[in-house]
Design a protein around this motif. Structure first.
Motif, PDB file in Angstrom:
ATOM      1  N   GLY A   1       0.712  -1.135  -0.033  1.00 34.84           N
ATOM      2  CA  GLY A   1      -0.052   0.011   0.204  1.00 34.84           C
ATOM      3  C   GLY A   1       0.664   1.251   0.106  1.00 34.84           C
ATOM      4  O   GLY A   1       2.087   1.186  -0.097  1.00 34.84           O
ATOM      5  N   ARG A   2       0.185   2.551   0.222  1.00 34.70           N
ATOM      6  CA  ARG A   2       0.953   3.619   0.079  1.00 34.70           C
ATOM      7  C   ARG A   2       2.114   3.841   1.161  1.00 34.70           C
ATOM      8  O   ARG A   2       2.942   4.826   0.838  1.00 34.70           O
ATOM      9  CB  ARG A   2      -0.062   4.712   0.223  1.00 34.70           C
ATOM     10  N   LEU A   3       2.144   3.309   2.222  1.00 33.55           N
ATOM     11  CA  LEU A   3       3.269   3.476   3.266  1.00 33.55           C
ATOM     12  C   LEU A   3       4.111   2.481   3.076  1.00 33.55           C
ATOM     13  O   LEU A   3       5.348   2.860   3.642  1.00 33.55           O
ATOM     14  CB  LEU A   3       2.597   3.721   4.636  1.00 33.55           C
TER      15      LEU A   3
ATOM     16  N   CYS B   1     -16.214  11.628   1.511  1.00 30.28           N
ATOM     17  CA  CYS B   1     -15.267  12.156   2.575  1.00 30.28           C
ATOM     18  C   CYS B   1     -14.219  10.824   2.603  1.00 30.28           C
ATOM     19  O   CYS B   1     -14.423   9.832   2.830  1.00 30.28           O
ATOM     20  CB  CYS B   1     -15.782  12.015   4.204  1.00 30.28           C
ATOM     21  N   ASP B   2     -13.080  11.470   1.931  1.00 31.47           N
ATOM     22  CA  ASP B   2     -12.101  10.254   1.567  1.00 31.47           C
ATOM     23  C   ASP B   2     -10.565  10.910   1.673  1.00 31.47           C
ATOM     24  O   ASP B   2     -10.538  12.094   1.644  1.00 31.47           O
ATOM     25  CB  ASP B   2     -12.249   9.631   0.049  1.00 31.47           C
ATOM     26  N   LEU B   3      -9.688  10.109   1.674  1.00 27.62           N
ATOM     27  CA  LEU B   3      -8.294  10.592   1.495  1.00 27.62           C
ATOM     28  C   LEU B   3      -7.786  11.439   0.094  1.00 27.62           C
ATOM     29  O   LEU B   3      -8.089  10.810  -0.790  1.00 27.62           O
ATOM     30  CB  LEU B   3      -7.255   9.513   1.864  1.00 27.62           C
ATOM     31  N   VAL B   4      -7.189  12.506   0.395  1.00 34.84           N
ATOM     32  CA  VAL B   4      -6.711  13.126  -0.794  1.00 34.84           C
ATOM     33  C   VAL B   4      -5.269  13.448  -0.708  1.00 34.84           C
ATOM     34  O   VAL B   4      -4.828  13.789   0.400  1.00 34.84           O
ATOM     35  CB  VAL B   4      -7.473  14.395  -1.093  1.00 34.84           C
ATOM     36  N   SER B   5      -4.578  13.004  -1.763  1.00 32.96           N
ATOM     37  CA  SER B   5      -3.169  13.249  -1.757  1.00 32.96           C
ATOM     38  C   SER B   5      -2.909  14.276  -2.929  1.00 32.96           C
ATOM     39  O   SER B   5      -2.564  15.304  -2.635  1.00 32.96           O
ATOM     40  CB  SER B   5      -2.436  11.957  -1.861  1.00 32.96           C
ATOM     41  N   SER B   6      -2.555  13.655  -4.113  1.00 34.94           N
ATOM     42  CA  SER B   6      -2.369  14.685  -5.348  1.00 34.94           C
ATOM     43  C   SER B   6      -3.616  15.352  -5.694  1.00 34.94           C
ATOM     44  O   SER B   6      -3.569  16.449  -6.384  1.00 34.94           O
ATOM     45  CB  SER B   6      -1.830  13.972  -6.412  1.00 34.94           C
ATOM     46  N   GLY B   7      -4.680  14.826  -5.305  1.00 40.05           N
ATOM     47  CA  GLY B   7      -6.076  15.237  -5.895  1.00 40.05           C
ATOM     48  C   GLY B   7      -6.679  14.969  -7.129  1.00 40.05           C
ATOM     49  O   GLY B   7      -7.898  14.977  -7.633  1.00 40.05           O
ATOM     50  N   SER B   8      -5.690  13.768  -7.756  1.00 40.67           N
ATOM     51  CA  SER B   8      -6.048  13.331  -9.157  1.00 40.67           C
ATOM     52  C   SER B   8      -7.261  12.661  -8.997  1.00 40.67           C
ATOM     53  O   SER B   8      -8.095  12.617  -9.953  1.00 40.67           O
ATOM     54  CB  SER B   8      -4.749  12.798  -9.820  1.00 40.67           C
ATOM     55  N   THR B   9      -7.414  11.762  -7.940  1.00 38.31           N
ATOM     56  CA  THR B   9      -8.539  11.011  -7.680  1.00 38.31           C
ATOM     57  C   THR B   9     -10.123  11.824  -7.960  1.00 38.31           C
ATOM     58  O   THR B   9     -10.892  11.469  -8.575  1.00 38.31           O
ATOM     59  CB  THR B   9      -8.692  10.167  -6.813  1.00 38.31           C
ATOM     60  N   LEU B  10      -9.735  12.866  -7.101  1.00 39.65           N
ATOM     61  CA  LEU B  10     -11.118  13.632  -6.973  1.00 39.65           C
ATOM     62  C   LEU B  10     -11.326  14.273  -8.539  1.00 39.65           C
ATOM     63  O   LEU B  10     -12.334  14.289  -8.992  1.00 39.65           O
ATOM     64  CB  LEU B  10     -10.966  14.956  -6.178  1.00 39.65           C
TER      65      LEU B  10
HETATM   66  C1  PRP Z   1      -6.822   6.696  -1.461  1.00 41.24           C
HETATM   67  C2  PRP Z   1      -8.049   7.493  -1.658  1.00 41.24           C
HETATM   68  C3  PRP Z   1      -8.217   7.891  -3.137  1.00 41.24           C
HETATM   69  C4  PRP Z   1      -6.917   8.067  -3.625  1.00 41.24           C
HETATM   70  C5  PRP Z   1      -6.425   9.780  -3.289  1.00 41.24           C
HETATM   71  O1  PRP Z   1      -6.786   5.545  -1.951  1.00 41.24           O
HETATM   72  O2  PRP Z   1      -9.008   6.655  -1.077  1.00 41.24           O
HETATM   73  O3  PRP Z   1      -8.688   6.886  -3.929  1.00 41.24           O
HETATM   74  O4  PRP Z   1      -5.914   7.499  -2.571  1.00 41.24           O
HETATM   75  O5  PRP Z   1      -5.042   9.836  -3.838  1.00 41.24           O
HETATM   76  P1  PRP Z   1      -4.925  11.236  -4.925  1.00 41.24           P
HETATM   77  O6  PRP Z   1      -5.473  12.527  -4.355  1.00 41.24           O
HETATM   78  O7  PRP Z   1      -3.391  11.254  -4.876  1.00 41.24           O
HETATM   79  O8  PRP Z   1      -5.449  10.708  -6.132  1.00 41.24           O
HETATM   80  P2  PRP Z   1      -5.609   4.613  -1.655  1.00 41.24           P
HETATM   81  O9  PRP Z   1      -4.819   4.604  -3.111  1.00 41.24           O
HETATM   82  O10 PRP Z   1      -5.056   4.647  -0.473  1.00 41.24           O
HETATM   83  O11 PRP Z   1      -6.167   3.212  -1.950  1.00 41.24           O
HETATM   84  P3  PRP Z   1      -7.744   2.671  -1.467  1.00 41.24           P
HETATM   85  O12 PRP Z   1      -8.958   3.604  -2.032  1.00 41.24           O
HETATM   86  O13 PRP Z   1      -8.177   1.380  -2.273  1.00 41.24           O
HETATM   87  O14 PRP Z   1      -7.640   2.423  -0.141  1.00 41.24           O
END
Ligand code: PRP
Ligand code: ZN
Length: 296
Positions: free
Chosen positions: A13-15, A159-168
């Motif tokens: 995973g990511r870590l 409501c989800d994790l955002v890192s680069s924002g590309s998924t959003l």
């Molecule tokens: C997280 C989160 C988004 C993505 C966001 O998922 O649920 O899908 O990362 O990242 P971004 O802003 O860089 O696009 P993750 O990759 O941890 O996998 P999961 O959803 O399968 O848990």
């Protein structure tokens, strides 16, 4: 034989990559590569055993002292509500838990979220956030692919994790509120293994201290840059004030009269500002280098 310190890290995973890289930087040789099937791997040169788990499990195994310490996202710790203590923030895996709405939705203020149906894998974190903002929403808990929930009509927002924002971005969503910032953290059980015999616990505590000392040396080094420059002696006092370094800069005379070389460290985040000031003070030949370890 020294009691092994058991460290839980993310299996995949990511870590996971950054976690093993950090151990390597700390001089701990452990071959976790391609071992997503192997649960336990012993380090060659440190009394440490790495255990690879799913990140949700890391927190509960540490809370129950199956592992002594763990590396996991702050988001996982926060969401689980488990009784673990955070020993260090590790500076990688940075992301945030955010609320996002479809781009087409009108949104101006936080109260616009009122009454919405929000899909998330982080129900506890979201519930706490909604409560502090006096919002009444319905929470729809799903375990993955949260980002597609609005487009398939499962929810109004996510409501989800955002890192680069590309998924959003690629799902036509707009980030409107941050629940909390997150990064990888080192955790320990609050009971610190009450079930472990005292003499063994001392050994474990010693290993944890050594590990934390090394982690801090690596993390501090990442925050600083080593700077070498030439300066006219008339400006040395100003330059020393600008770059106080760890204790005080090293100043060595150049072969050319009235000039000196200054060696010091500067915080990475301040770096560009400081360089501008140095140029104004007449500094020349400025070299900037990464630092591998920094021990104060
Ligand atoms: C997280 C989160 C988004 C993505 C966001 O998922 O649920 O899908 O990362 O990242 P971004 O802003 O860089 O696009 P993750 O990759 O941890 O996998 P999961 O959803 O399968 O848990
Ligand atoms: Zn995801």
């Amino acid at each position: 034989m020294t009691e092994l310190l058991k460290l839980a890290i993310q299996k995949s995973g990511r870590l996971s990559q950054d976690s093993t890289f950090l151990l390597k930087e700390c001089g701990i040789k452990v071959d976790v590569g391609h071992t997503s099937r192997r649960l336990k791997v012993r380090a060659d040169n440190f009394p440490l055993e790495v255990m690879c788990f799913r990140d949700d499990d890391i927190v509960s195994y540490v809370a129950d002292s199956v592992a002594h310490v763990g590396i996991v996202g702050y988001n996982v710790v926060k969401e689980s509500g488990s009784d673990v203590e955070i020993l260090e923030s590790l500076g990688f895996g940075k992301c945030r838990l955010s609320i996002a709405v479809p781009k087409s939705m009108e949104y101006n203020k936080i109260s616009d979220l009122n009454g919405l149906k929000i899909a998330t894998s982080y129900p506890n974190s979201l519930r706490a956030f909604l409560a502090t903002h006096n919002l009444e929403c319905s929470i729809h808990e799903i375990s993955g692919s949260v980002e597609i929930a609005p487009s398939i009509g499962l929810a109004d927002a996510i409501c989800d994790l955002v890192s680069s924002g590309s998924t959003l971005f690629s799902n036509g969503l707009r980030e409107v509120a941050t629940v909390y910032q997150s990064e990888a953290v080192l955790i320990i059980s609050r009971t610190r293994g009450d079930n472990v015999a005292i003499d063994k616990r001392d050994e474990i505590d010693d290993s944890i201290d050594v590990l934390r000392f090394r982690l801090n040396s690596v993390l501090r080094a990442q925050e600083y840059r080593y700077v070498i420059l030439n300066a006219p002696n008339s400006q040395l006092e100003n330059i020393t004030t600008l770059l106080p370094g760890a204790k005080s800069p090293t100043v060595v005379p150049l072969a050319m009269s009235d000039w000196s070389a200054v060696h010091t460290v500067v915080r990475e985040e301040k770096f560009w500002e400081v360089i501008e000031e140095l140029k104004k003070l007449g500094a020349q030949g400025i070299l900037v280098m990464q630092i591998e370890k920094m021990i104060l």
